[in-house]
Design a protein around this motif. Structure first.
Motif, PDB file in Angstrom:
ATOM      1  N   PRO A 136       0.819  -1.226   0.000  1.00 28.96           N
ATOM      2  CA  PRO A 136       0.000   0.000   0.000  1.00 28.96           C
ATOM      3  C   PRO A 136       0.849   1.271   0.000  1.00 28.96           C
ATOM      4  N   LEU A 137       1.999   1.225   0.662  1.00 31.70           N
ATOM      5  CA  LEU A 137       2.864   2.408   0.677  1.00 31.70           C
ATOM      6  C   LEU A 137       3.449   2.674  -0.702  1.00 31.70           C
ATOM      7  N   ASP A 138       3.786   1.610  -1.433  1.00 34.32           N
ATOM      8  CA  ASP A 138       4.320   1.802  -2.781  1.00 34.32           C
ATOM      9  C   ASP A 138       3.248   2.386  -3.701  1.00 34.32           C
ATOM     10  N   THR A 139       2.021   1.952  -3.514  1.00 36.90           N
ATOM     11  CA  THR A 139       0.923   2.496  -4.327  1.00 36.90           C
ATOM     12  C   THR A 139       0.742   3.986  -4.056  1.00 36.90           C
ATOM     13  N   LYS A 140       0.769   4.375  -2.777  1.00 40.90           N
ATOM     14  CA  LYS A 140       0.638   5.798  -2.435  1.00 40.90           C
ATOM     15  C   LYS A 140       1.812   6.607  -2.974  1.00 40.90           C
ATOM     16  N   LEU A 141       3.007   6.000  -2.926  1.00 41.24           N
ATOM     17  CA  LEU A 141       4.181   6.706  -3.429  1.00 41.24           C
ATOM     18  C   LEU A 141       4.075   6.931  -4.929  1.00 41.24           C
ATOM     19  N   LEU A 142       3.592   5.936  -5.661  1.00 39.01           N
ATOM     20  CA  LEU A 142       3.401   6.100  -7.100  1.00 39.01           C
ATOM     21  C   LEU A 142       2.373   7.206  -7.375  1.00 39.01           C
ATOM     22  N   ASP A 143       1.289   7.232  -6.626  1.00 38.71           N
ATOM     23  CA  ASP A 143       0.286   8.280  -6.807  1.00 38.71           C
ATOM     24  C   ASP A 143       0.878   9.657  -6.540  1.00 38.71           C
ATOM     25  N   LEU A 144       1.733   9.756  -5.519  1.00 36.56           N
ATOM     26  CA  LEU A 144       2.346  11.041  -5.184  1.00 36.56           C
ATOM     27  C   LEU A 144       3.232  11.543  -6.324  1.00 36.56           C
ATOM     28  N   ILE A 145       3.999  10.617  -6.922  1.00 36.49           N
ATOM     29  CA  ILE A 145       4.878  11.000  -8.034  1.00 36.49           C
ATOM     30  C   ILE A 145       4.046  11.434  -9.242  1.00 36.49           C
ATOM     31  N   LEU A 146       3.017  10.665  -9.547  1.00 34.88           N
ATOM     32  CA  LEU A 146       2.154  11.022 -10.684  1.00 34.88           C
ATOM     33  C   LEU A 146       1.479  12.371 -10.445  1.00 34.88           C
ATOM     34  N   GLN A 147       1.058  12.612  -9.223  1.00 33.70           N
ATOM     35  CA  GLN A 147       0.404  13.877  -8.902  1.00 33.70           C
ATOM     36  C   GLN A 147       1.342  15.059  -9.158  1.00 33.70           C
ATOM     37  N   HIS A 148       2.623  14.875  -8.869  1.00 31.05           N
ATOM     38  CA  HIS A 148       3.587  15.954  -9.114  1.00 31.05           C
ATOM     39  C   HIS A 148       3.687  16.275 -10.606  1.00 31.05           C
ATOM     40  N   TYR A 149       3.507  15.259 -11.430  1.00 30.38           N
ATOM     41  CA  TYR A 149       3.545  15.456 -12.887  1.00 30.38           C
ATOM     42  C   TYR A 149       2.156  15.759 -13.454  1.00 30.38           C
ATOM     43  N   ALA A 150       1.238  16.162 -12.577  1.00 33.00           N
ATOM     44  CA  ALA A 150      -0.120  16.573 -12.974  1.00 33.00           C
ATOM     45  C   ALA A 150      -0.896  15.459 -13.645  1.00 33.00           C
ATOM     46  N   MET A 151      -0.659  14.218 -13.189  1.00 31.89           N
ATOM     47  CA  MET A 151      -1.419  13.082 -13.718  1.00 31.89           C
ATOM     48  C   MET A 151      -2.294  12.509 -12.606  1.00 31.89           C
ATOM     49  N   PRO A 152      -3.596  12.360 -12.848  1.00 32.68           N
ATOM     50  CA  PRO A 152      -4.455  11.738 -11.837  1.00 32.68           C
ATOM     51  C   PRO A 152      -4.104  10.257 -11.697  1.00 32.68           C
ATOM     52  N   PRO A 153      -4.417   9.657 -10.563  1.00 36.11           N
ATOM     53  CA  PRO A 153      -4.079   8.236 -10.365  1.00 36.11           C
ATOM     54  C   PRO A 153      -4.633   7.316 -11.438  1.00 36.11           C
ATOM     55  N   ASP A 154      -5.845   7.628 -11.968  1.00 34.88           N
ATOM     56  CA  ASP A 154      -6.427   6.727 -12.960  1.00 34.88           C
ATOM     57  C   ASP A 154      -5.823   6.909 -14.345  1.00 34.88           C
ATOM     58  N   ALA A 155      -4.850   7.817 -14.494  1.00 32.90           N
ATOM     59  CA  ALA A 155      -4.188   7.984 -15.786  1.00 32.90           C
ATOM     60  C   ALA A 155      -3.246   6.827 -16.078  1.00 32.90           C
ATOM     61  N   VAL A 156      -2.921   6.061 -15.028  1.00 30.90           N
ATOM     62  CA  VAL A 156      -2.006   4.920 -15.183  1.00 30.90           C
ATOM     63  C   VAL A 156      -2.687   3.695 -14.594  1.00 30.90           C
ATOM     64  N   ARG A 157      -2.725   2.637 -15.382  1.00 30.97           N
ATOM     65  CA  ARG A 157      -3.305   1.387 -14.896  1.00 30.97           C
ATOM     66  C   ARG A 157      -2.283   0.669 -14.006  1.00 30.97           C
ATOM     67  N   ARG A 158      -2.790  -0.113 -13.060  1.00 27.43           N
ATOM     68  CA  ARG A 158      -1.909  -0.825 -12.112  1.00 27.43           C
ATOM     69  C   ARG A 158      -2.114  -2.334 -12.255  1.00 27.43           C
ATOM     70  N   ARG A 159      -1.051  -3.042 -12.016  1.00 30.15           N
ATOM     71  CA  ARG A 159      -1.122  -4.512 -11.989  1.00 30.15           C
ATOM     72  C   ARG A 159      -0.175  -4.991 -10.885  1.00 30.15           C
ATOM     73  N   VAL A 160      -0.737  -5.635  -9.889  1.00 35.02           N
ATOM     74  CA  VAL A 160       0.073  -6.150  -8.781  1.00 35.02           C
ATOM     75  C   VAL A 160       0.625  -7.513  -9.168  1.00 35.02           C
ATOM     76  N   LEU A 161       1.945  -7.656  -9.028  1.00 30.43           N
ATOM     77  CA  LEU A 161       2.633  -8.879  -9.430  1.00 30.43           C
ATOM     78  C   LEU A 161       3.523  -9.391  -8.304  1.00 30.43           C
ATOM     79  N   THR A 162       3.618 -10.708  -8.228  1.00 31.09           N
ATOM     80  CA  THR A 162       4.675 -11.303  -7.422  1.00 31.09           C
ATOM     81  C   THR A 162       5.873 -11.536  -8.337  1.00 31.09           C
ATOM     82  N   LEU A 163       7.007 -11.802  -7.748  1.00 31.43           N
ATOM     83  CA  LEU A 163       8.214 -12.005  -8.560  1.00 31.43           C
ATOM     84  C   LEU A 163       8.048 -13.202  -9.496  1.00 31.43           C
TER      85      LEU A 163
END
Length: 448
Positions: A136-163
């Protein structure tokens, strides 16, 4: 003499009590149990186990007890709740009451492009980003970075993966980029790149966050990090060029309620045992001291840690010596006060006559009404009391006032006994003379 004995007894009890208190304090300081809140995952348990082993070896009477919590945010919450233990926290979820004792590691925030069209953060719009393990922290961090570049969270699709899912996801082109948060020198990169090669991506490209400095300035819980070329382990150098990115730090934290001496001692132990901790847990190879000059309010440093790093915190042994010194001063003051109080009490308390004095008074009063036989008994008792008083004085067990009273009363008793014997003798003589005169009168009377 009795007052002096009481005073010495009180002083002795105060000294013994102070020594016992010092011993108890020493034992309590040595028998210390610290709870450390860690996420209930392999990394958290391994770090806590390494810290517990080091403290068990260096401080046998200090016990580190692991408290497993769901995630890093919950670990920080234990300190916010007023706990006086430890917690492993991440800088971007440190909470309000987490104060740094030591930085355990720094994790680099890395974007890996799997699509040639992706050359930076802005080009992620409309693409799918894979998040390893879905923290969950990595997801929030990604949203924070995207927000800085003026991109809403839904502008990027997410896929959770294991190694284990990475090779298949890459092969099927289900993800266009990976978002990874991990130590730059970790062996996990070797495993990740092996999984990418297995999925058909021979040489993935890592791209930098070109506005990392601006993001870090806006969000002080993040920092910039320069990743040199070839830092990530693997058969091919990666990244191919120097990369500037963001980083988050994992920190050993405590609440402000922890005493400075304890915080400083924990900091000292962690920093001096860095090599051993790294042997027990490879992710702890990046242990470092926090900057005592860093005034960032978002990540405060514990005052005990800052004092230790600046050299202004006395060692634990020095503090114990100081505590014993002040305890001795307090004990000396208490002993003096007790002695003064005992002396004052002896001076102002009502004087009660001793048993010997009271008995001699009773004998003196009883003498005038006693017969000859009783006088002998009373005089013998008075002599016995006088002998007992003399023996007590020789042993220092009688006050001078009592001895003077005993001497005076014994002399009065003897004088009273002498006068009583004389009175009894006079009574007998007068009685005999009266009988002789009566017989003479009887003899001179004429016969009728």
């Amino acid at each position: 003499m009795r007052g002096r004995a009481v005073t010495l007894l009180i002083v002795g009890l105060v000294i013994v009590g102070s020594a016992a208190a010092a011993a108890i304090i020493h034992l309590l300081l040595g028998l210390l149990t610290l709870d450390i809140a860690v996420p209930a995952n392999q990394d958290g348990r391994r770090a806590a186990s390494a810290l517990a082993q080091v403290f068990a070896a260096e401080h046998p009477r200090v016990r580190i007890r692991t408290q497993q919590v769901p995630d890093l945010a919950a670990a920080a919450a234990t300190l916010d709740a007023g706990g006086n233990g430890l917690a492993i926290v991440r800088s971007d979820a440190a909470g309000q009451n987490s104060q740094t004792l030591a930085i355990l590691r720094r994790d680099a925030v890395i974007f890996i492009a799997l699509d040639a069209r992706i050359v930076g953060v802005r080009s992620l719009r409309g693409h799918t980003v894979g998040l390893l393990d879905g923290s969950p922290l990595d997801t929030k961090l990604l949203d924070l970075i995207l927000q800085h570049y003026a991109m809403p969270p839904d502008a990027v699709r997410r896929r959770v993966l294991t190694l284990d899912q990475v090779p298949e996801a890459v092969r099927r082109r289900e993800v266009d980029a990976l978002f990874v948060v991990a130590p730059a020198a970790s062996a996990s990169w070797l495993t990740l790149f092996a999984a990418l090669r297995k999925g058909g991506k021979g040489r993935p490209k890592s791209f930098e966050i070109d506005e990392a400095a601006g993001i870090a300035k806006e969000h002080p819980t993040l920092e910039t990090l320069d990743v040199p070329k070839g830092t990530f382990q693997g058969s091919l150098p990666s990244p191919a060029d120097d990369v500037t990115t963001l980083s988050v730090s994992y920190r050993l934290a405590a609440s402000a309620a922890m005493p400075d001496w304890l915080a400083g001692e924990i900091t000292r132990e962690v920093l001096t045992s860095k090599s051993r901790l790294a042997t027990l847990d490879g992710d702890l190879a990046g242990i470092e001291a926090p900057d005592p000059d860093d005034k960032t309010q978002a990540l405060p440093i514990h005052t005990g840690t800052a004092a230790y790093l600046s050299g202004s915190l006395p060692s634990l042994s020095d503090q114990m010596q100081g505590a014993v010194y002040w305890l001795g001063l307090v004990a000396s003051g208490l002993a003096s006060l007790c002695a003064a109080g005992a002396a004052l009490y002896q001076r102002i308390r009502p004087r009660q006559p001793s048993t010997r004095v009271m008995r001699l008074l009773e004998i003196w009063i009883a003498v005038p009404a006693s017969d000859a036989e009783e006088l002998g008994i009373l005089e013998g008792e008075a002599d016995g009391l006088a002998a007992a008083a003399i023996r007590a004085e020789a042993l220092g067990r009688v006050e001078s006032t009592e001895m003077r009273l005993v001497t005076l009363l014994v002399s009065h008793v003897r004088e009273a006994v002498r006068r009583r014997h004389q009175a009894i003798g006079n009574m007998r003589t007068n009685g005999a003379d009266a009988g002789d005169r009566s017989m003479a009168r009887n003899d001179a009377a004429p016969d009728v």
